[in-house]
Enzyme design. Structure first.
Site, PDB file in Angstrom:
ATOM      1  N   ALA A  43      39.205  40.253  44.936  1.00  0.00           N
ATOM      2  CA  ALA A  43      38.296  40.887  45.895  1.00  0.00           C
ATOM      3  C   ALA A  43      38.320  40.655  48.056  1.00  0.00           C
ATOM      4  CB  ALA A  43      37.189  41.537  45.226  1.00  0.00           C
ATOM      5  N   GLY A  69      29.556  40.036  51.196  1.00  0.00           N
ATOM      6  CA  GLY A  69      30.892  39.553  49.895  1.00  0.00           C
ATOM      7  C   GLY A  69      30.297  40.060  49.189  1.00  0.00           C
ATOM      8  N   ASN A  70      30.872  39.741  47.809  1.00  0.00           N
ATOM      9  CA  ASN A  70      30.854  41.370  46.667  1.00  0.00           C
ATOM     10  C   ASN A  70      31.033  40.266  45.387  1.00  0.00           C
ATOM     11  OD1 ASN A  70      33.387  40.683  45.270  1.00  0.00           O
ATOM     12  ND2 ASN A  70      34.262  40.911  47.718  1.00  0.00           N
ATOM     13  N   HIS A  71      31.014  41.025  44.687  1.00  0.00           N
ATOM     14  CA  HIS A  71      30.506  40.954  43.052  1.00  0.00           C
ATOM     15  C   HIS A  71      31.745  39.724  42.046  1.00  0.00           C
ATOM     16  CE1 HIS A  71      26.631  41.366  43.285  1.00  0.00           C
ATOM     17  NE2 HIS A  71      26.490  43.094  42.960  1.00  0.00           N
TER      18      HIS A  71
END
Ligand code: CTP
Length: 398
Positions: A275, A208-210
């Site tokens: 994102a 995943g990402n932030h």
């Protein structure tokens, strides 16, 4: 706008014209609006809180907290409560602070937290009114999407005569009534993606990402405020769903792709701010992967590029907006994306700028169109950035 049943927040600042605010509040209540009043501390020298509390039938807010009870006035709640915020009278001092994001009183904090249409009725003396500093500040506030209730000419408190008088309350009411709250995006269907995507590795792990989703959610709220039908397709985020907006929750890029393509033929404007993970594991293990060797290698395969896919099949009249998050050669890379993905507008975030990007409440972006016109927006809250992105889209589609 039919004022009946609307939540109208009246802001009062320290001008002699504050005596007219009592009539404004009275007229708003008479037209069926629910009215709350927020005052700067100095405006209390011009008109008493008791008068306004009685007329508005609500407590008046002027301090962050009440030192006797310790009770805190929540500027965010007040800003969110309002369907419309009318600052009348607005002094040059308050207008300057609003234009530059200053926040040293409750009224200013409420302004920065509000995401509704804001009307500003300036009141000041002739020379102040004509000063380039004030003119510039007013221009800035207009560029943020605020509405100015023009001052009139006449006798001023100083004894001089000229421009700078606050508009009469009856006329302010007329202007509010003439304003279309459902605004300029009525009838438009806007598709927005937000947040990260999670790409499963096994039943308990993911890539995943932030991304917090805050930018996309702010865009959705602003588009809704302007009357659009909004479809928000959101990856996993921890922020609440905006009121009155249809949110489709997805996890992976594939799910996001499918949800987006359900609306591909029918959207007018698509803003892809999510994102999306560029890669996903080639295989998702059915059972939790146990630790074994010292090293573990994951094979990754490319996800479908949702934005590029939309660009490929974009129809006449559809308007497509992408985001670019870059760390080097920002402008060049953003321009390549704009062209390659067949976009009408790209929003460039640079991770090199402090205050920009994931997680935080502010953002610093550049808006770039295919004719290579670049608007550099100042560092500001994501709500303000969203307002300006939507205003730019509005300008380009009309
Ligand atoms: N995007 C998308 N689907 C993907 C990847 C990206 O829809 N699989 C969209 C994002 O929502 C954003 C834009 O494409 O609007 C740019 O994403 P970004 O990650 O900056 O660019 P990429 O095209 O993925 O290129 P790179 O990561 O190489 O910079």
């Amino acid at each position: 706008m039919n004022l009946s049943g609307k939540h109208v927040l009246v802001g009062i600042t320290a001008s002699i014209a504050a005596y007219k605010s009592a009539t404004l509040v009275r007229l708003l209540v008479k037209s069926g609006a629910h009215v709350k009043v927020v005052m700067t501390p100095d405006s209390l020298h011009f008109i008493g809180a008791l008068t306004l509390a009685t007329l508005s039938k609500n407590p008046v807010y002027s301090q962050y907290f009440d030192s006797t009870t310790g009770e805190w006035s929540n500027h965010v709640e007040l800003g969110k409560w309002a369907d419309v915020f009318v600052i009348a009278p607005a002094t040059s001092n308050t207008i300057s602070k609003m234009a530059h994001g200053q926040c040293d009183n409750l009224l200013l904090a409420t302004y920065l937290s509000s995401d509704c249409p804001v009307f500003i009725a300036p009141a000041m003396d002739l020379d102040m009114f004509q000063h380039p500093a004030f003119r510039n500040n007013l221009k800035l506030l207009k560029s943020f999407g605020n509405y100015i209730i023009n001052s009139t000419s006449g006798e001023l408190a100083s004894g001089l005569s000229g421009e700078g008088r606050m508009e009469e309350p009856e006329e302010i009411i007329k202007q509010l009534e003439a304003f279309k709250l459902d605004g300029t995006l009525t009838g438009k269907k806007i598709l927005i993606t937000a947040g990260p995507t999670y790409e499963a590795i096994d039943p308990v792990r993911f890539i995943g990402n932030h991304s917090s989703g805050k930018m996309g959610y702010a865009l959705a709220k602003e588009a809704k405020n302007l009357g659009a039908e909004v479809i928000l397709i959101s990856g996993p985020v921890s922020i609440p769903s905006p009121e009155g907006i249809h949110v489709i929750h997805v996890k992976s890029a594939d799910e996001m792709y499918d949800a987006v393509f359900k609306h591909q033929a029918s959207y007018d404007i698509a803003i892809l701010s999510a994102a999306v993970a560029d890669y996903k594991p080639a295989q998702v293990a059915e059972q939790k992967i146990k630790k074994a060797d010292n090293e573990h290698h994951l094979d990754l395969i490319k996800n479908k590029d949702i934005l590029r896919s939309l660009g490929l099949v974009k129809k006449e009249g559809q308007f497509l907006v992408g985001f670019a998050l870059e760390t080097q050669n920002e402008l060049e890379n953003a321009l390549v994306k704009l062209t390659e993905k067949n976009l009408d507008l790209i929003v460039l975030n640079s991770l090199n700028d402090s205050g920009a990007g994931f997680g935080g409440d502010t953002n610093l972006v550049k808006l770039i169109t295919p004719d290579n016109i670049i608007d550099e927006l100042p560092l500001q809250s994501k709500t303000e950035v969203a307002k300006q992105i939507i205003a730019k889209i509005n300008q380009l589609i009309h």
